[in-house]
Design a protein around this motif. Structure first.
Motif, PDB file in Angstrom:
ATOM      1  N   ASN A 124      82.561 -36.421  49.830  1.00 28.82           N
ATOM      2  CA  ASN A 124      81.199 -36.855  49.502  1.00 28.82           C
ATOM      3  C   ASN A 124      80.171 -36.386  50.538  1.00 28.82           C
ATOM      4  O   ASN A 124      80.505 -35.969  51.645  1.00 28.82           O
ATOM      5  N   ALA A 125      78.907 -36.458  50.118  1.00 29.03           N
ATOM      6  CA  ALA A 125      77.797 -35.904  50.903  1.00 29.03           C
ATOM      7  C   ALA A 125      77.665 -36.571  52.280  1.00 29.03           C
ATOM      8  O   ALA A 125      77.555 -35.887  53.298  1.00 29.03           O
ATOM      9  N   TYR A 126      77.693 -37.885  52.308  1.00 26.62           N
ATOM     10  CA  TYR A 126      77.392 -38.596  53.547  1.00 26.62           C
ATOM     11  C   TYR A 126      78.384 -38.260  54.664  1.00 26.62           C
ATOM     12  O   TYR A 126      77.986 -37.869  55.763  1.00 26.62           O
ATOM     13  N   TRP A 127      79.697 -38.408  54.382  1.00 24.71           N
ATOM     14  CA  TRP A 127      80.681 -38.196  55.443  1.00 24.71           C
ATOM     15  C   TRP A 127      80.849 -36.724  55.766  1.00 24.71           C
ATOM     16  O   TRP A 127      81.203 -36.351  56.893  1.00 24.71           O
ATOM     17  N   THR A 128      80.595 -35.851  54.793  1.00 30.15           N
ATOM     18  CA  THR A 128      80.662 -34.418  55.086  1.00 30.15           C
ATOM     19  C   THR A 128      79.542 -34.025  56.059  1.00 30.15           C
ATOM     20  O   THR A 128      79.777 -33.311  57.038  1.00 30.15           O
ATOM     21  N   GLU A 129      78.334 -34.515  55.794  1.00 29.65           N
ATOM     22  CA  GLU A 129      77.229 -34.231  56.733  1.00 29.65           C
ATOM     23  C   GLU A 129      77.549 -34.783  58.121  1.00 29.65           C
ATOM     24  O   GLU A 129      77.291 -34.136  59.130  1.00 29.65           O
ATOM     25  N   TRP A 130      78.106 -35.978  58.146  1.00 24.66           N
ATOM     26  CA  TRP A 130      78.452 -36.600  59.442  1.00 24.66           C
ATOM     27  C   TRP A 130      79.430 -35.716  60.212  1.00 24.66           C
ATOM     28  O   TRP A 130      79.267 -35.468  61.412  1.00 24.66           O
ATOM     29  N   ARG A 131      80.456 -35.218  59.525  1.00 21.46           N
ATOM     30  CA  ARG A 131      81.470 -34.378  60.200  1.00 21.46           C
ATOM     31  C   ARG A 131      80.864 -33.043  60.660  1.00 21.46           C
ATOM     32  O   ARG A 131      81.205 -32.550  61.728  1.00 21.46           O
ATOM     33  N   ILE A 132      79.969 -32.467  59.857  1.00 18.73           N
ATOM     34  CA  ILE A 132      79.352 -31.199  60.249  1.00 18.73           C
ATOM     35  C   ILE A 132      78.468 -31.399  61.490  1.00 18.73           C
ATOM     36  O   ILE A 132      78.485 -30.586  62.420  1.00 18.73           O
ATOM     37  N   ARG A 133      77.729 -32.501  61.526  1.00 21.29           N
ATOM     38  CA  ARG A 133      76.921 -32.784  62.723  1.00 21.29           C
ATOM     39  C   ARG A 133      77.812 -33.045  63.926  1.00 21.29           C
ATOM     40  O   ARG A 133      77.592 -32.515  65.013  1.00 21.29           O
ATOM     41  N   LYS A 134      78.841 -33.851  63.732  1.00 13.82           N
ATOM     42  CA  LYS A 134      79.717 -34.254  64.828  1.00 13.82           C
ATOM     43  C   LYS A 134      80.419 -33.044  65.450  1.00 13.82           C
ATOM     44  O   LYS A 134      80.642 -32.993  66.662  1.00 13.82           O
ATOM     45  N   THR A 135      80.775 -32.047  64.621  1.00 12.61           N
ATOM     46  CA  THR A 135      81.527 -30.891  65.126  1.00 12.61           C
ATOM     47  C   THR A 135      80.615 -29.721  65.508  1.00 12.61           C
ATOM     48  O   THR A 135      81.104 -28.667  65.902  1.00 12.61           O
ATOM     49  N   GLY A 136      79.297 -29.915  65.360  1.00 11.32           N
ATOM     50  CA  GLY A 136      78.350 -28.887  65.814  1.00 11.32           C
ATOM     51  C   GLY A 136      78.228 -27.686  64.888  1.00 11.32           C
ATOM     52  O   GLY A 136      77.818 -26.602  65.312  1.00 11.32           O
ATOM     53  N   LEU A 137      78.555 -27.853  63.608  1.00 11.22           N
ATOM     54  CA  LEU A 137      78.515 -26.707  62.687  1.00 11.22           C
ATOM     55  C   LEU A 137      77.204 -26.588  61.904  1.00 11.22           C
ATOM     56  O   LEU A 137      77.060 -25.657  61.106  1.00 11.22           O
ATOM     57  N   ASP A 138      76.262 -27.527  62.128  1.00 13.77           N
ATOM     58  CA  ASP A 138      74.977 -27.434  61.425  1.00 13.77           C
ATOM     59  C   ASP A 138      74.324 -26.095  61.780  1.00 13.77           C
ATOM     60  O   ASP A 138      74.052 -25.822  62.943  1.00 13.77           O
ATOM     61  N   GLN A 150      78.514 -41.245  45.423  1.00 12.17           N
ATOM     62  CA  GLN A 150      78.502 -42.015  44.173  1.00 12.17           C
ATOM     63  C   GLN A 150      78.673 -43.498  44.416  1.00 12.17           C
ATOM     64  O   GLN A 150      78.165 -44.318  43.688  1.00 12.17           O
ATOM     65  N   GLY A 151      79.438 -43.828  45.445  1.00  7.65           N
ATOM     66  CA  GLY A 151      79.827 -45.220  45.598  1.00  7.65           C
ATOM     67  C   GLY A 151      78.881 -46.023  46.468  1.00  7.65           C
ATOM     68  O   GLY A 151      78.941 -45.961  47.679  1.00  7.65           O
ATOM     69  N   HIS A 176      72.096 -27.975  51.972  1.00  5.76           N
ATOM     70  CA  HIS A 176      73.117 -28.824  51.351  1.00  5.76           C
ATOM     71  C   HIS A 176      72.836 -28.981  49.854  1.00  5.76           C
ATOM     72  O   HIS A 176      71.791 -29.475  49.468  1.00  5.76           O
ATOM     73  N   ARG A 177      73.791 -28.541  49.033  1.00  2.09           N
ATOM     74  CA  ARG A 177      73.682 -28.756  47.582  1.00  2.09           C
ATOM     75  C   ARG A 177      74.864 -29.600  47.136  1.00  2.09           C
ATOM     76  O   ARG A 177      75.942 -29.493  47.714  1.00  2.09           O
ATOM     77  N   THR A 178      74.670 -30.417  46.111  1.00  3.78           N
ATOM     78  CA  THR A 178      75.786 -31.243  45.641  1.00  3.78           C
ATOM     79  C   THR A 178      76.291 -30.735  44.289  1.00  3.78           C
ATOM     80  O   THR A 178      75.534 -30.190  43.491  1.00  3.78           O
ATOM     81  N   THR A 179      77.595 -30.921  44.089  1.00  2.00           N
ATOM     82  CA  THR A 179      78.231 -30.523  42.832  1.00  2.00           C
ATOM     83  C   THR A 179      78.032 -31.651  41.810  1.00  2.00           C
ATOM     84  O   THR A 179      77.765 -32.798  42.196  1.00  2.00           O
ATOM     85  N   PRO A 180      78.157 -31.362  40.521  1.00  2.00           N
ATOM     86  CA  PRO A 180      77.941 -32.412  39.512  1.00  2.00           C
ATOM     87  C   PRO A 180      78.950 -33.554  39.689  1.00  2.00           C
ATOM     88  O   PRO A 180      80.096 -33.299  40.086  1.00  2.00           O
ATOM     89  N   PRO A 181      78.551 -34.809  39.398  1.00  3.20           N
ATOM     90  CA  PRO A 181      79.485 -35.929  39.512  1.00  3.20           C
ATOM     91  C   PRO A 181      80.751 -35.649  38.694  1.00  3.20           C
ATOM     92  O   PRO A 181      80.671 -35.154  37.569  1.00  3.20           O
ATOM     93  N   GLY A 182      81.906 -35.927  39.277  1.00  5.52           N
ATOM     94  CA  GLY A 182      83.169 -35.727  38.561  1.00  5.52           C
ATOM     95  C   GLY A 182      83.731 -34.321  38.695  1.00  5.52           C
ATOM     96  O   GLY A 182      84.846 -34.052  38.251  1.00  5.52           O
ATOM     97  N   TYR A 183      82.970 -33.413  39.327  1.00 12.46           N
ATOM     98  CA  TYR A 183      83.474 -32.045  39.507  1.00 12.46           C
ATOM     99  C   TYR A 183      84.715 -32.053  40.404  1.00 12.46           C
ATOM    100  O   TYR A 183      84.741 -32.724  41.435  1.00 12.46           O
ATOM    101  N   LEU A 184      85.734 -31.300  40.052  1.00 10.47           N
ATOM    102  CA  LEU A 184      86.916 -31.158  40.906  1.00 10.47           C
ATOM    103  C   LEU A 184      87.382 -29.704  40.928  1.00 10.47           C
ATOM    104  O   LEU A 184      87.327 -29.006  39.911  1.00 10.47           O
ATOM    105  N   LYS A 185      87.818 -29.225  42.101  1.00  5.17           N
ATOM    106  CA  LYS A 185      88.528 -27.957  42.167  1.00  5.17           C
ATOM    107  C   LYS A 185      89.848 -28.131  41.395  1.00  5.17           C
ATOM    108  O   LYS A 185      90.383 -29.235  41.397  1.00  5.17           O
ATOM    109  N   PRO A 186      90.443 -27.143  40.750  1.00  4.38           N
ATOM    110  CA  PRO A 186      90.067 -25.727  40.791  1.00  4.38           C
ATOM    111  C   PRO A 186      89.147 -25.257  39.658  1.00  4.38           C
ATOM    112  O   PRO A 186      89.177 -24.068  39.339  1.00  4.38           O
TER     113      PRO A 186
END
Ligand code: MG
Length: 284
Positions: A124-138, A150-151, A176-186
């Motif tokens: 999800n968007a929130y924790w992914t952004e947090w991890r990117i900031r935390k690891t310096g990849l922004d 979603q939740g 940052h762009r988000t995928t449609p709700p319910g989207y799953l790889k592959p």
């Protein structure tokens, strides 16, 4: 090969998501057992029920929606009464989140060599952004595709939940762009649209990820060369059973992952022993 575009998975490709999830979630669970006197066998099914509703196992408000905790905490909220469990989870998450060796330098060198880097995750968007900031990849990642958030607790919006300064959320230099709700790889639609947007032929791109089914299977379906982050594979670890017990995935998803043995799994073009092997693959 001269790669113009890298599309990289994040969890268990750039960082050990599973390790952090397991360490922080099991610490919270143990603390909850201490605080409530309830065994994990009673807590886990209610956690799974909430995770299934919100579509993630990283839901901050999980305790507030577990009937056994609501009853024990009444008339207060479980997240207040059992705040110590949430604090342990946050502390472990912060302490354990870091890039795999060589990731930062590899992305920096790819970027200096003019390779475009797109990150693509089901998290999800929130924790992914947090991890990117935390690891310096922004900024080292040009564009990020993640699932939307979603939740949220019943009747609360994202803005109501964000109590820190607005500048402590979001990314400054990565789009940052988000995928449609319910989207799953592959499902190949997002990868196809990334190639179209960048005007790059599949053979000039490279997809990197740890999941043979989701990542390598998707790349193969679109005709994009693929590199398997073999160092990140976590599904065979005994600790993975906890994730299965509280998962947001459907029973069918879990079963598919379990029965699809290595013999039937999609084959990658390259296998990476570490992320920096990409430099050789890309000719950088
Ligand atoms: Mg992954």
């Amino acid at each position: 090969m001269a790669t113009k575009l890298i599309v990289t998975d994040l969890d268990n490709t750039l960082w050990d998501w599973f390790h952090v999830w397991y360490a922080s979630f099991s610490a919270m669970l143990t603390k909850l057992e201490d605080l409530t006197g309830l065994p994990a066998e009673d807590l886990e099914p209610e956690m799974r029920m909430v995770h299934q509703r919100v579509g993630t196992t990283e839901y901050t408000f999980v305790l507030d929606e577990m009937p056994c905790l609501v009853e024990r905490a009444w008339p207060r909220r479980p997240s207040e009464v059992f705040a110590e469990a949430l604090a342990v989870r946050a502390r472990v998450r912060r302490a354990e989140t870091r890039l795999y060796d060589g990731v930062f330098d590899t992305l920096r060198r790819l970027s200096s060599a003019g390779v475009r880097v797109v990150a693509f995750t089901e998290s999800n968007a929130y924790w992914t952004e947090w991890r990117i900031r935390k690891t310096g990849l922004d900024g080292l990642i040009n564009v990020l595709f993640s699932a939307p958030d979603q939740g949220f607790p019943e009747g609360m919006s994202r803005d109501e939940l964000r109590t820190n300064e607005p500048s402590s959320y979001g990314l400054k230099d990565t789009e940052h762009r988000t995928t449609p709700p319910g989207y799953l790889k592959p499902d190949p639609t997002i990868l196809t649209s990334i190639l179209d947007d960048c005007d790059i032929a599949p053979s000039d791109a490279l997809f990197v990820g740890d999941s043979l089914i989701k990542d390598i299977g998707m790349a193969n379906g679109v005709g994009v060369p693929s590199a398997h982050a073999a160092y990140g594979v976590a599904v065979a670890k005994p600790e993975y059973e906890l994730l299965r017990r509280v998962t947001h995935w459907s029973d069918a998803d879990v079963e598919r992952e379990r029965v699809l043995g290595a013999a039937n799994a999609p084959h990658p073009t390259y296998v990476l022993a570490e992320y920096s092997d990409l430099l050789g693959v890309c000719g950088v």
